[in-house]
Design an enzyme around this catalytic site. Sequence first.
Site: not given
Ligand code: GLP
Length: 264
Positions: A67, A144
Amino acid sequence: MLVLLHRDYDDLSVAAARIIAAAVRRKPSLILGLASGGTTSGMYRELARMHRQEALDFSKTATFNLDEYIGLAPEHPRSFHYFMDDNFFSHVNIPRSKIHIPDGTVRTGYEEYCQSYEDAIRGAGGIDLQILGIGRDGHIGFNEPASSLGSRTRPKTLSRTTLEDNCRNFAPGEEMPTCAITMGIGTILEARRIILLASGSAKAKAVALAIEGPITASVSASALQLHPDVTFLVDEDAATELAQTEYYHRVMEMTAKLTPERLW
Ligand code: GLP
């Protein structure tokens, strides 16, 4: 579904890196699906170390990221392009031409653009190993709650929870994007093997719902229960809401005895 419980974040990061390293050594032309987010940093650090010190060679490997924020150029310090470069790509030898990340600067023709991303994945032969993190709202990629379980790469509006969580990466007063381009849940489920990393108590509820809850569009990660080869790497703090931890520990012991290669 295999649930591997790790003592802490460092253990989990090394375990994830070993799974990737073993896959790259087995198949140098691996098609790797990658995630950004703080949880993955330790894993990327360990992979960079293995590249430097253990001659782990990525020269034939191709990558597809999940993404990117809509509106952020690759050089923007909060973009996932920048994160990936900073945390991983600038430290290893994946050829630039084999790195794919959704383009957050696309302004029109999203449908064609997203289709071309799907086509590129398919054209490369499909993703062999997909790495995932998980959002507090149970998202994978930026799928989401209420994302269709069959969804494909598309633009997606970010949830309130995600906006609250990810705004920590933006400076006070800095405008944060409210939409992203993300691979869909259907796209992710086509990967041949999937591993999901979860660390910290903030993820405990989402992890329990994803692993032990019903399959529901309200928790995108629960769709992984449909996948034939998914491994959850969870540290102690993220495992506190799981009901079956004693059982997962026994499965880990048996897996280590019977098929140790499945641990990485
Ligand atoms: C983002 C990404 C995800 C990721 C998530 C968790 O929103 N789009 O792919 O898994 O956050 O992030 P973090 O590892 O910083 O908690």
